[in-house]
Design an enzyme around this catalytic site. Sequence first.
Site, PDB file in Angstrom:
ATOM      1  N   ARG A   1     -10.004   4.386   0.391  1.00 33.22           N
ATOM      2  CA  ARG A   1      -8.603   4.750   0.630  1.00 33.22           C
ATOM      3  C   ARG A   1      -8.002   5.618  -0.485  1.00 33.22           C
ATOM      4  O   ARG A   1      -7.105   6.412  -0.230  1.00 33.22           O
ATOM      5  CB  ARG A   1      -7.764   3.470   0.760  1.00 33.22           C
ATOM      6  CG  ARG A   1      -8.188   2.538   1.885  1.00 33.22           C
ATOM      7  CD  ARG A   1      -7.811   3.094   3.243  1.00 33.22           C
ATOM      8  NE  ARG A   1      -8.222   2.209   4.309  1.00 33.22           N
ATOM      9  CZ  ARG A   1      -7.487   1.187   4.765  1.00 33.22           C
ATOM     10  NH1 ARG A   1      -6.315   0.931   4.235  1.00 33.22           N
ATOM     11  NH2 ARG A   1      -7.944   0.437   5.753  1.00 33.22           N
TER      12      ARG A   1
ATOM     13  N   HIS B   1     -10.001  -2.809  -1.151  1.00 36.68           N
ATOM     14  CA  HIS B   1      -9.165  -2.302  -2.238  1.00 36.68           C
ATOM     15  C   HIS B   1      -9.603  -2.927  -3.565  1.00 36.68           C
ATOM     16  O   HIS B   1     -10.200  -4.013  -3.562  1.00 36.68           O
ATOM     17  CB  HIS B   1      -7.693  -2.698  -2.004  1.00 36.68           C
ATOM     18  CG  HIS B   1      -7.009  -1.943  -0.907  1.00 36.68           C
ATOM     19  ND1 HIS B   1      -6.340  -2.578   0.115  1.00 36.68           N
ATOM     20  CD2 HIS B   1      -6.856  -0.607  -0.688  1.00 36.68           C
ATOM     21  CE1 HIS B   1      -5.812  -1.654   0.918  1.00 36.68           C
ATOM     22  NE2 HIS B   1      -6.117  -0.465   0.465  1.00 36.68           N
TER      23      HIS B   1
ATOM     24  N   ASP C   1       0.796  -1.227   0.000  1.00 38.14           N
ATOM     25  CA  ASP C   1       0.000   0.000   0.000  1.00 38.14           C
ATOM     26  C   ASP C   1       0.828   1.275   0.000  1.00 38.14           C
ATOM     27  O   ASP C   1       0.323   2.343  -0.321  1.00 38.14           O
ATOM     28  CB  ASP C   1      -0.956   0.001   1.207  1.00 38.14           C
ATOM     29  CG  ASP C   1      -2.027  -1.048   1.035  1.00 38.14           C
ATOM     30  OD1 ASP C   1      -2.567  -1.152  -0.077  1.00 38.14           O
ATOM     31  OD2 ASP C   1      -2.298  -1.784   2.002  1.00 38.14           O
TER      32      ASP C   1
ATOM     33  N   CYS D   1      -0.972  -7.951  -0.967  1.00 33.53           N
ATOM     34  CA  CYS D   1      -0.629  -6.887  -0.003  1.00 33.53           C
ATOM     35  C   CYS D   1       0.751  -7.070   0.612  1.00 33.53           C
ATOM     36  O   CYS D   1       1.349  -6.113   1.106  1.00 33.53           O
ATOM     37  CB  CYS D   1      -1.638  -6.866   1.150  1.00 33.53           C
ATOM     38  SG  CYS D   1      -3.339  -7.014   0.675  1.00 33.53           S
TER      39      CYS D   1
ATOM     40  N   ARG E   1      -1.652   4.812   8.724  1.00 38.72           N
ATOM     41  CA  ARG E   1      -0.690   4.160   7.848  1.00 38.72           C
ATOM     42  C   ARG E   1       0.189   5.158   7.099  1.00 38.72           C
ATOM     43  O   ARG E   1       1.102   4.758   6.378  1.00 38.72           O
ATOM     44  CB  ARG E   1      -1.433   3.260   6.844  1.00 38.72           C
ATOM     45  CG  ARG E   1      -2.274   2.185   7.524  1.00 38.72           C
ATOM     46  CD  ARG E   1      -2.613   1.061   6.585  1.00 38.72           C
ATOM     47  NE  ARG E   1      -1.396   0.461   6.065  1.00 38.72           N
ATOM     48  CZ  ARG E   1      -1.359  -0.455   5.112  1.00 38.72           C
ATOM     49  NH1 ARG E   1      -2.474  -0.894   4.587  1.00 38.72           N
ATOM     50  NH2 ARG E   1      -0.209  -0.947   4.684  1.00 38.72           N
TER      51      ARG E   1
HETATM   52  N1  GLY Z   1      -5.184  -3.888   7.604  1.00 41.63           N
HETATM   53  C1  GLY Z   1      -4.893  -3.451   6.300  1.00 41.63           C
HETATM   54  C2  GLY Z   1      -5.491  -2.137   6.019  1.00 41.63           C
HETATM   55  O1  GLY Z   1      -6.536  -1.870   6.492  1.00 41.63           O
HETATM   56  O2  GLY Z   1      -4.964  -1.317   5.356  1.00 41.63           O
END
Ligand code: GLY
Length: 256
Positions: A131, A164, A66, A251, A85
Amino acid sequence: MFTYALTRLPAKTYPEGITTADLGKPNMDLTIQQHQAYCQALSETGGHVISLPAAPDFPDSVFVEDAAVVTKDFAVITRPGAESRRGEIQLIEPALQPYFDQIFHITAPGTLDGGDICQAEKHFFIGISERTNPEGAKQLANILQQNNYTSSEVNIQSAGGLLHLKSGLAYLGENTMLLDEHLAEHPSFSQYRKLIVPSNETYAGNCLRFNDVVFAPKGFPKTENIIRQAGFKIVVLDTSEYRKMDGGLSCLSLRW
Ligand code: GLY
């Protein structure tokens, strides 16, 4: 052929990461074992696996995909959509620098997670999701265009709760797309040979083609059979502890 797969060891804090799955807390011993098996399987295809140290400040950092989008020619540092993140990008950039002469960045107010980006030869599908926002998608599309790649957007916000784009889609090579049923009729994929993931095996939409192998998650026999019948060499890996945290096979690495 992919030369490299970059991975990051799961941190002790991994069970504190983001999840929507109601499957319980991951078992750390099993999490580490499954990560080792994953790295071993990638290296058995001829890829060189780069292993970054665990980053306990970022519980989700094992999902290294990601934080960047990579091609053979350049890397793009993303701007992850989840606040918790976002700091992962400060760790990924120095790890990629030795391998890439050109590194681009997604900037505010754009957000983009690598899990929303699917490369199919010279074309990239960019998922618009919770996201990845339209501004992040536009920035990536511009970077791709400057580098002679094409791209198009796929809005997954009403596609059955996929986190995603690659939660529900995998490009398997040879013009073949593995698709969640919610994406099966999307016009973007009309020119591909389509393999449709059965509705009771949705998680198996996140498969991974790496060199001559399609990796599939354990426990989804119908999808496994569909991929095998389509003529692909398949290797099944247990990802139970990653599924608990909304993660899957793609991922866990960046590949180029
Ligand atoms: N746990 C992976 C995410 O939510 O980005």
